[in-house]
Design a protein around this motif. Structure first.
Motif, PDB file in Angstrom:
ATOM      1  N   ILE A 127      80.239   1.230 -53.165  1.00  0.00           N
ATOM      2  CA  ILE A 127      80.925   0.019 -53.483  1.00  0.00           C
ATOM      3  C   ILE A 127      82.284   0.074 -53.570  1.00  0.00           C
ATOM      4  N   SER A 128      82.787  -0.994 -53.463  1.00  0.00           N
ATOM      5  CA  SER A 128      84.226  -1.154 -53.575  1.00  0.00           C
ATOM      6  C   SER A 128      84.856  -1.837 -54.907  1.00  0.00           C
ATOM      7  N   GLY A 129      86.040  -1.569 -54.962  1.00  0.00           N
ATOM      8  CA  GLY A 129      86.846  -2.429 -55.968  1.00  0.00           C
ATOM      9  C   GLY A 129      87.427  -3.668 -55.466  1.00  0.00           C
ATOM     10  N   GLY A 130      88.645  -3.853 -56.289  1.00  0.00           N
ATOM     11  CA  GLY A 130      89.337  -5.113 -56.013  1.00  0.00           C
ATOM     12  C   GLY A 130      88.686  -6.293 -56.578  1.00  0.00           C
ATOM     13  N   SER A 131      88.983  -7.512 -56.455  1.00  0.00           N
ATOM     14  CA  SER A 131      88.679  -8.674 -57.109  1.00  0.00           C
ATOM     15  C   SER A 131      87.354  -9.245 -56.388  1.00  0.00           C
ATOM     16  N   THR A 132      87.101  -9.239 -55.204  1.00  0.00           N
ATOM     17  CA  THR A 132      86.290 -10.045 -54.617  1.00  0.00           C
ATOM     18  C   THR A 132      84.676  -9.609 -54.943  1.00  0.00           C
ATOM     19  N   PRO A 133      84.294  -8.213 -55.059  1.00  0.00           N
ATOM     20  CA  PRO A 133      82.976  -7.990 -55.433  1.00  0.00           C
ATOM     21  C   PRO A 133      82.518  -8.252 -57.060  1.00  0.00           C
ATOM     22  N   ARG A 134      83.566  -8.440 -57.688  1.00  0.00           N
ATOM     23  CA  ARG A 134      83.288  -8.298 -59.334  1.00  0.00           C
ATOM     24  C   ARG A 134      82.092  -9.484 -59.603  1.00  0.00           C
ATOM     25  N   GLU A 136      88.530   4.935 -54.675  1.00  0.00           N
ATOM     26  CA  GLU A 136      89.062   4.897 -56.004  1.00  0.00           C
ATOM     27  C   GLU A 136      90.458   5.236 -56.260  1.00  0.00           C
ATOM     28  N   ARG A 137      90.915   4.619 -57.342  1.00  0.00           N
ATOM     29  CA  ARG A 137      92.130   4.899 -57.530  1.00  0.00           C
ATOM     30  C   ARG A 137      92.359   5.958 -58.464  1.00  0.00           C
ATOM     31  N   CYS A 138      93.546   6.670 -58.347  1.00  0.00           N
ATOM     32  CA  CYS A 138      93.599   8.188 -59.053  1.00  0.00           C
ATOM     33  C   CYS A 138      94.227   7.864 -60.563  1.00  0.00           C
ATOM     34  N   SER A 150      90.496   1.086 -62.365  1.00  0.00           N
ATOM     35  CA  SER A 150      89.492   2.074 -62.065  1.00  0.00           C
ATOM     36  C   SER A 150      88.537   1.124 -61.290  1.00  0.00           C
ATOM     37  N   ASN A 151      88.092   1.380 -60.066  1.00  0.00           N
ATOM     38  CA  ASN A 151      86.876   0.878 -59.620  1.00  0.00           C
ATOM     39  C   ASN A 151      85.845   1.182 -60.255  1.00  0.00           C
ATOM     40  N   PHE A 152      85.573   2.543 -60.570  1.00  0.00           N
ATOM     41  CA  PHE A 152      84.517   2.698 -61.418  1.00  0.00           C
ATOM     42  C   PHE A 152      84.216   1.864 -62.990  1.00  0.00           C
ATOM     43  N   LEU A 190      82.114  -3.592 -48.629  1.00  0.00           N
ATOM     44  CA  LEU A 190      83.670  -3.355 -48.400  1.00  0.00           C
ATOM     45  C   LEU A 190      84.244  -4.485 -48.588  1.00  0.00           C
ATOM     46  N   GLY A 191      85.444  -4.436 -48.768  1.00  0.00           N
ATOM     47  CA  GLY A 191      86.695  -5.697 -49.023  1.00  0.00           C
ATOM     48  C   GLY A 191      87.447  -5.412 -47.889  1.00  0.00           C
ATOM     49  N   MET A 192      88.486  -6.317 -47.822  1.00  0.00           N
ATOM     50  CA  MET A 192      89.525  -6.460 -46.862  1.00  0.00           C
ATOM     51  C   MET A 192      90.704  -6.985 -47.440  1.00  0.00           C
ATOM     52  N   GLY A 193      91.987  -6.271 -47.418  1.00  0.00           N
ATOM     53  CA  GLY A 193      93.029  -6.678 -47.876  1.00  0.00           C
ATOM     54  C   GLY A 193      93.825  -7.346 -46.895  1.00  0.00           C
ATOM     55  N   GLU A 194      94.866  -8.175 -47.518  1.00  0.00           N
ATOM     56  CA  GLU A 194      95.866  -9.103 -46.667  1.00  0.00           C
ATOM     57  C   GLU A 194      96.453  -8.427 -45.469  1.00  0.00           C
ATOM     58  N   GLY A 251      94.876  -6.264 -43.806  1.00  0.00           N
ATOM     59  CA  GLY A 251      93.651  -5.676 -42.766  1.00  0.00           C
ATOM     60  C   GLY A 251      93.059  -4.244 -43.385  1.00  0.00           C
ATOM     61  N   HIS A 252      93.422  -3.758 -44.486  1.00  0.00           N
ATOM     62  CA  HIS A 252      92.931  -2.318 -45.052  1.00  0.00           C
ATOM     63  C   HIS A 252      91.507  -2.663 -45.550  1.00  0.00           C
ATOM     64  N   THR A 253      90.827  -1.409 -45.540  1.00  0.00           N
ATOM     65  CA  THR A 253      89.439  -1.433 -46.093  1.00  0.00           C
ATOM     66  C   THR A 253      89.240  -0.283 -47.115  1.00  0.00           C
ATOM     67  N   ALA A 254      88.341  -0.185 -47.778  1.00  0.00           N
ATOM     68  CA  ALA A 254      88.371   0.997 -48.981  1.00  0.00           C
ATOM     69  C   ALA A 254      89.741   1.234 -49.160  1.00  0.00           C
ATOM     70  N   SER A 255      90.232   2.749 -48.981  1.00  0.00           N
ATOM     71  CA  SER A 255      91.509   2.887 -49.191  1.00  0.00           C
ATOM     72  C   SER A 255      92.243   3.505 -47.902  1.00  0.00           C
ATOM     73  N   ASN A 261      98.171   7.273 -55.844  1.00  0.00           N
ATOM     74  CA  ASN A 261      97.249   8.019 -54.901  1.00  0.00           C
ATOM     75  C   ASN A 261      95.834   7.417 -54.976  1.00  0.00           C
ATOM     76  N   ARG A 262      95.211   7.537 -54.038  1.00  0.00           N
ATOM     77  CA  ARG A 262      93.818   7.018 -54.129  1.00  0.00           C
ATOM     78  C   ARG A 262      92.933   8.097 -53.231  1.00  0.00           C
ATOM     79  N   ILE A 263      91.603   7.857 -53.607  1.00  0.00           N
ATOM     80  CA  ILE A 263      90.449   8.549 -52.743  1.00  0.00           C
ATOM     81  C   ILE A 263      89.664   7.645 -51.866  1.00  0.00           C
ATOM     82  N   SER A 280      94.272 -16.178 -48.647  1.00  0.00           N
ATOM     83  CA  SER A 280      95.276 -15.096 -48.600  1.00  0.00           C
ATOM     84  C   SER A 280      94.614 -14.224 -47.233  1.00  0.00           C
ATOM     85  N   LYS A 281      93.410 -14.515 -47.247  1.00  0.00           N
ATOM     86  CA  LYS A 281      92.717 -13.598 -46.206  1.00  0.00           C
ATOM     87  C   LYS A 281      92.668 -14.285 -44.778  1.00  0.00           C
ATOM     88  N   ALA A 282      93.177 -15.391 -44.696  1.00  0.00           N
ATOM     89  CA  ALA A 282      92.844 -16.309 -43.453  1.00  0.00           C
ATOM     90  C   ALA A 282      93.517 -15.689 -42.220  1.00  0.00           C
TER      91      ALA A 282
HETATM   92  C1  6PG Z   1      90.327  -1.558 -53.814  1.00  0.00           C
HETATM   93  C2  6PG Z   1      89.377  -1.714 -52.828  1.00  0.00           C
HETATM   94  C3  6PG Z   1      90.072  -2.358 -51.621  1.00  0.00           C
HETATM   95  C4  6PG Z   1      89.732  -3.749 -51.726  1.00  0.00           C
HETATM   96  C5  6PG Z   1      90.932  -4.872 -50.738  1.00  0.00           C
HETATM   97  C6  6PG Z   1      90.426  -6.157 -51.166  1.00  0.00           C
HETATM   98  O1  6PG Z   1      90.166  -0.284 -54.471  1.00  0.00           O
HETATM   99  O2  6PG Z   1      91.227  -2.121 -54.155  1.00  0.00           O
HETATM  100  O3  6PG Z   1      88.357  -0.949 -52.620  1.00  0.00           O
HETATM  101  O4  6PG Z   1      89.798  -1.832 -50.381  1.00  0.00           O
HETATM  102  O5  6PG Z   1      88.442  -3.811 -51.208  1.00  0.00           O
HETATM  103  O6  6PG Z   1      91.884  -4.470 -51.386  1.00  0.00           O
HETATM  104  O7  6PG Z   1      90.913  -6.443 -52.407  1.00  0.00           O
HETATM  105  P1  6PG Z   1      90.173  -7.891 -52.962  1.00  0.00           P
HETATM  106  O8  6PG Z   1      88.815  -8.079 -53.002  1.00  0.00           O
HETATM  107  O9  6PG Z   1      90.991  -7.765 -54.521  1.00  0.00           O
HETATM  108  O10 6PG Z   1      90.793  -9.043 -52.240  1.00  0.00           O
END
Ligand code: 6PG
Length: 242
Positions: A37-44, A71-73, A81-83, A138-142, A144-148, A174-176, A197-199
């Motif tokens: 699983i991923s972190g960030g806001s969208t999957p919460r 994960e964030r270090c 922490s994504n955990f 997975l999510g996607m940053g503005e 175009g990143h995913t995971a880290s 740092n991230r893993i 913001s992702k459009a």
């Molecule tokens: C993280 C994520 C990262 C996230 C994107 C999208 O640790 O932040 O794993 O890849 O999925 O940054 O984040 P949002 O869902 O907050 O837009």
């Protein structure tokens, strides 16, 4: 496959139903469901739903194994922490055996945390095997990143290691992260993308042109598995005809 949902709530409900059916299919076939699983806001919201009365009895948590795409270090109780995001919203709400939690130890030195995580993945999937997660969320940053896995990063060229440390100039953290070969070995990839913001980047990534390969998210192409994009209306507003 791309599915457009009216909003984050509808997207999260759809993701929850995909999670439930994927877990049933995998446990029926393999007696386990290994999900990263991923972190960030969208999957919460998804995590909160899965931990809620409406869903938590629909999944056989005894056979579910949680891993992280990145994960964030930071220590596991840190807000970043994504955990911790997953623990507060889901893991603390379900009857999940402790040994089924395979977290990235963000509190350790990045190199050691990545090595230990790789060993944990190899222990679970078997040394020789390319780890085949049953589902990766997975999510996607503005950008175009995913995971880290970030644009222009050498981490995108990794072909051997399963997990690596990455250093982000901005904000100097740092991230893993799992590497592309691991993401592309999954049986199922589920992208959750929401918000205006992702459009812009979405119109590039899902557009026809070659430009998509310039974005890490555009390099996620499962070798044999399936891929579903769940996107909300706001995020597709630049993509006519979807
Ligand atoms: C993280 C994520 C990262 C996230 C994107 C999208 O640790 O932040 O794993 O890849 O999925 O940054 O984040 P949002 O869902 O907050 O837009």
């Amino acid at each position: 496959m791309i599915e457009v949902l009216p909003d984050l709530e509808a997207l999260s409900l759809r993701a929850a139903s995909i999670f439930v059916s994927a877990s049933k299919n995998s446990i029926a076939a393999k007696k386990r469901f290994a999900v990263a699983i991923s972190g960030g806001s969208t999957p919460r919201r998804l995590y909160t739903l899965l931990g809620s009365e409406a869903y938590r009895d629909q999944v056989d948590w005894q056979h579910v194994h949680f891993f992280w795409a990145d994960e964030r270090c930071v220590p596991k109780d840190d807000e970043a922490s994504n955990f911790r995001i997953a623990f507060d919203a889901l893991l603390s709400k379900i009857a999940l055996p402790q040994e089924n939690i395979h977290r990235i130890k963000g509190e350790e030195a990045p190199d050691k945390a990545a090595r230990d995580y790789e060993e944990e993945i190899r222990r679970f999937f078997g040394e020789s095997e390319r780890p085949g997660f049953d589902l990766i969320i997975l999510g996607m940053g503005e950008d175009g990143h995913t995971a880290s896995l970030f644009p222009g990063s050498k981490s995108l060229e990794e072909t051997v290691k399963l997990a690596i440390p990455v250093y982000l100039e901005k904000p100097g953290k740092n991230r893993i992260t799992l590497t592309l070969p691991v993401l592309n070995s999954a049986d199922q990839i589920l992208f959750l993308v929401a918000g205006p913001s992702k459009a812009a980047v979405l119109s590039e990534v899902l557009g026809e042109g070659e430009k998509k390969k310039g974005f890490p998210v555009g390099l996620v192409r499962p070798d044999h598995g399936s891929m579903i994009w769940l996107i909300d209306q706001e995020a597709v507003r630049k993509l006519g005809g979807l």
